[in-house]
Design a protein around this motif. Structure first.
Motif, short mmCIF file in Angstrom:
data_model
loop_
_atom_site.label_atom_id
_atom_site.label_comp_id
_atom_site.label_asym_id
_atom_site.label_seq_id
_atom_site.Cartn_x
_atom_site.Cartn_y
_atom_site.Cartn_z
N ILE A 1 22.58 43.79 -15.96
CA ILE A 1 21.25 43.85 -15.09
C ILE A 1 21.29 43.07 -13.64
O ILE A 1 20.81 43.35 -12.75
CB ILE A 1 20.40 43.14 -15.88
CG1 ILE A 1 18.77 43.56 -15.38
CG2 ILE A 1 20.67 41.69 -16.05
CD1 ILE A 1 18.58 44.75 -15.40
N THR B 1 16.97 48.16 -8.84
CA THR B 1 15.69 47.35 -9.43
C THR B 1 14.52 47.19 -8.92
O THR B 1 14.59 45.97 -8.09
CB THR B 1 16.55 45.93 -9.77
OG1 THR B 1 17.22 45.21 -8.63
CG2 THR B 1 17.58 45.93 -10.84
N GLU C 1 11.41 46.82 -12.74
CA GLU C 1 11.47 45.66 -13.31
C GLU C 1 10.16 45.49 -14.15
O GLU C 1 10.03 44.68 -15.22
CB GLU C 1 11.41 44.50 -12.29
CG GLU C 1 12.50 44.31 -11.56
CD GLU C 1 12.73 43.17 -10.86
OE1 GLU C 1 11.62 42.59 -10.64
OE2 GLU C 1 13.55 42.81 -10.19
N GLU C 2 9.13 46.37 -13.93
CA GLU C 2 7.86 46.31 -14.75
C GLU C 2 8.18 47.01 -16.12
O GLU C 2 7.67 46.43 -17.13
CB GLU C 2 6.79 46.91 -14.01
CG GLU C 2 5.34 46.90 -14.52
CD GLU C 2 4.41 47.55 -13.87
OE1 GLU C 2 3.33 47.55 -14.41
OE2 GLU C 2 4.68 47.83 -12.80
N LEU D 1 11.16 47.12 -17.69
CA LEU D 1 12.16 46.23 -18.27
C LEU D 1 11.54 45.13 -18.85
O LEU D 1 11.67 45.09 -20.08
CB LEU D 1 13.10 45.81 -17.09
CG LEU D 1 14.18 44.78 -17.61
CD1 LEU D 1 15.05 45.45 -18.67
CD2 LEU D 1 15.12 44.25 -16.55
N ILE D 2 10.53 44.69 -18.23
CA ILE D 2 9.76 43.63 -18.85
C ILE D 2 8.91 44.13 -19.97
O ILE D 2 8.92 43.44 -21.07
CB ILE D 2 8.72 42.86 -17.70
CG1 ILE D 2 9.80 41.85 -16.73
CG2 ILE D 2 7.95 41.86 -18.30
CD1 ILE D 2 8.97 41.73 -15.49
N THR E 1 15.53 38.69 -13.08
CA THR E 1 14.66 39.66 -12.42
C THR E 1 13.98 38.80 -11.31
O THR E 1 13.65 37.79 -11.63
CB THR E 1 13.54 40.41 -13.43
OG1 THR E 1 12.59 39.32 -13.89
CG2 THR E 1 14.40 41.28 -14.33
N LYS E 2 13.79 39.48 -10.26
CA LYS E 2 12.89 38.85 -9.22
C LYS E 2 11.55 38.62 -9.63
O LYS E 2 10.99 37.66 -9.09
CB LYS E 2 12.99 39.54 -7.99
CG LYS E 2 14.27 39.88 -7.50
CD LYS E 2 14.01 40.75 -5.95
CE LYS E 2 15.77 40.86 -5.43
NZ LYS E 2 15.62 41.59 -3.96
N THR E 3 10.84 39.43 -10.25
CA THR E 3 9.51 39.40 -10.68
C THR E 3 9.37 38.06 -11.48
O THR E 3 8.31 37.21 -11.29
CB THR E 3 9.14 40.34 -11.60
OG1 THR E 3 9.23 41.73 -11.01
CG2 THR E 3 7.55 40.33 -11.99
#
Length: 603
Positions: free
Chosen positions: A161, A169, A174-175, A177-178, A203-205
């Protein structure tokens, strides 16, 4: 069943037809039939089926099954060629992306490292085409697949990842994935929980303030703070330890650890002694036998020495002194023992939980006295005994008590630091008048404990004196350095608590945390704020830098020239000296004082 010659003929027909290749369905069916042929036919079919797949949508299902059959072929070269070509089926038909990703995830269970590498490359190619559908296929197997496939899929995500480029990504990916990770976290093992926390934290989030708060909430759900903590159940202890370990890096000034600290104060600290350390590896029978033999030899040697020395014994008092001195030299300090226990500590022990608790206390919000601070205080008193009776009057007895104190410095460092951080928010717990007896008792314990701390610090400093570099990197000296840090931290906290009223100003670096190295001082040439700008220098500065004396400058000379000569010289005498008055002009008045602001004439 098509032969090699027929396959090349069919390939030529479809290639020459270009966009009209869909009109030659018989040629494509001939290629699909090669799946049942020999190794040469299968190898060609694995390349030709994806090549013309987009021209025959009516045969898509048949073609996919044929390609997947080749992915399970006994010949490794055919198998890898078929796996390598699977992403091309998705390029031709995006609707099959989820299904292909699901199949590739199942192929991760292969034990052949080359096959696994090919599958990983194919999955990465799918991520570049459509990351959301690829995640869907992966998580479908994580949720419903076999244990081996689930483990391999989680491992793939955890390792890959962070290597995804930014164009893959995206925030939308990312949303997804979360959201998928949250679904899986409802039923995971301890190792899987760590892997998913690693995935999410990458992840950046989740690196934003709101993201870290979401991660903390996920850890809270996993820790299940609503249920009671049973210290005798290893699974619950291990789960709590893993959750604390994942949560500690997330806390900061803006992300408080209050919920965790309150839970630990209320349900864990009171049963701290019931938490058993993890079972260490038992020694082999050979090692045990060797130890018993050594002990027997030591006993024999001791008996022989006693028999030899019976004739010329010294006085009993002298012998006792010698034995005490030997014990002092041979016996390690309590701080060293605590440092060794802390170093050998494994997950699930009470000391590791206390370390996380101590770190979290720094970022804790408001806490109540009952039961939280009281529980921490009572837990600390367990490891801070009162001085034995009669130690204040008998100095020899005091020394004997200090020689063998059962003091657990590592545990006290954790609890005292946590107590120092929490009681700072409720200073009346010790300073209020109604709590004078509590403060008196606590200070007696602090004074007695400080004796052991200072005694250990003295011995450790003597042991480490003159050692540097490689000498400090030995295992024995590393333990002593950690022990010295532990005792120094406790000593600092005790000094704060011994103030009247107790002070809470000191901040320490916990012994298991790395010390931040200070920046090395640099010269003005190397430490420039704007290295691209040349600084202004003068000749005098260059001379001083070269070792010469700094000149006092050239004397002032009035300007000369055509215009300066017309101005003439400055007037002398009379009104020109009106300001030069002093004690001679006005008696002795204002002696040694400066001239006033009003510089008018005096008559």
């Amino acid at each position: 069943m098509a032969t090699v010659e027929q396959l090349y003929k069919d390939y030529g027909i479809l290639a020459d037809a270009k966009d009209k290749a869909g009109e030659h369905e018989s040629a494509y069916n001939s290629i699909l039939s090669a799946v049942d042929g020999g190794s040469s036919e299968k190898r060609l079919a694995a390349q030709f089926i994806p090549k013309f797949f987009k021209h025959f949508p009516s045969l898509s299902e048949k073609a996919i099954h044929a390609q997947l059959d080749l992915c399970e072929d006994e010949d490794s070269s055919i198998r890898r060629q078929a796996i390598k070509e699977l992403p091309n089926l998705c390029r031709a038909s995006p609707d099959n992306h989820f299904h292909i990703a699901d199949v590739l995830t199942q192929l991760l269970q292969s034990d052949d490292p080359q096959d696994t590498s090919t599958v990983n490359s194919a999955l990465m190619a799918l991520f570049k085409l459509d990351a959301e559908n690829t995640l869907g296929g992966l998580f479908n197997q994580i949720l419903t697949g076999e244990d081996l496939v689930r483990d391999r899929a989680i491992k793939f995500l955890s390792n890959r990842i962070k290597t995804f480029p930014e164009d893959i990504t995206t925030p939308q990916v990312e949303e997804v994935l979360i959201q998928k990770c949250k679904e899986v976290l409802s039923d995971v093992t301890g190792e899987e929980f760590i892997s998913f926390m690693k995935i999410l934290s990458g992840t950046k989030t989740m690196q934003s303030l709101q993201g870290r708060q979401q991660l903390v909430e996920l850890v809270v759900e996993q820790a299940d703070f609503q249920s009671d903590f049973i210290a005798s159940e290893p699974d619950l202890v291990d789960r709590l330890t893993q959750c604390l370990k994942q949560a500690v890096p997330l806390f900061s000034k803006n992300v408080p650890s209050t919920q965790f600290v309150l839970y630990l104060c209320e349900k864990v600290i009171p049963v701290l002694e019931e938490i058993k350390p993890a079972v260490t590896e038992k020694k082999s029978n050979g090692a045990k036998a060797g130890e018993t033999e050594e002990k027997e030899e030591e006993k024999k040697e001791g008996e022989e020495e006693e028999a030899k020395g019976e004739g010329d014994k010294e006085s009993p008092e002298a012998e006792e002194k010698e034995e005490k001195e030997k014990k002092k030299d041979e016996k390690p300090t309590a701080a060293v023992v605590s440092a060794e226990e802390g170093k050998e500590d494994r997950s699930g022990t009470h000391l590791e939980i206390l370390k996380y608790f101590s770190e979290m206390a720094v970022h804790c919000g408001e806490v109540s006295v009952e039961p939280h601070i009281v529980n921490v205080y009572n837990g600390l008193l367990v490891y801070m005994p009162l001085p034995p009776p009669g130690t204040e009057d008998d100095t020899e007895q005091t020394q004997e008590n200090e020689e063998d104190p059962q003091l657990q410095f590592s545990v006290v460092e954790c609890l005292m630091h946590a107590f120092h951080c929490l009681v700072r928010k409720q200073p009346d717990f010790l300073a209020a008048e109604e709590n004078a007896d509590r403060l008196k008792d606590f200070r007696i314990r602090l004074q007695y404990f400080a004796r052991g701390v200072q005694s250990s610090m003295k011995q450790l400093r003597l042991a480490l004196k003159g050692k540097a570099g490689a000498q400090l990197k030995t295992e024995e000296n590393k333990i002593k350095v950690v022990a010295l840090r532990i005792t120094s931290n406790i000593n600092t906290l005790i000094k704060d608590l011994m103030h009247n009223p107790p002070s809470y100003k000191s901040n320490i670096v916990l012994s298991w945390k790395p010390i931040q190295k200070q920046g090395v001082a640099t010269s003005p040439e190397t430490a420039k704020k704007r290295p691209h700008i040349t600084p202004i220098t003068f000749e005098s500065d260059k001379k001083v830098a070269a070792g010469g004396k700094k000149s006092r400058g050239t004397p002032y000379s009035p300007p000369g020239g055509k215009y300066s000569n017309k101005a003439g010289r400055a007037p002398t005498g009379g009104d020109a000296n009106y300001g030069n008055w002093g004690s001679s002009n006005y008696g002795n008045y204002n002696r040694n004082k400066g001239r006033g602001r009003n510089r008018g004439r005096f008559y």
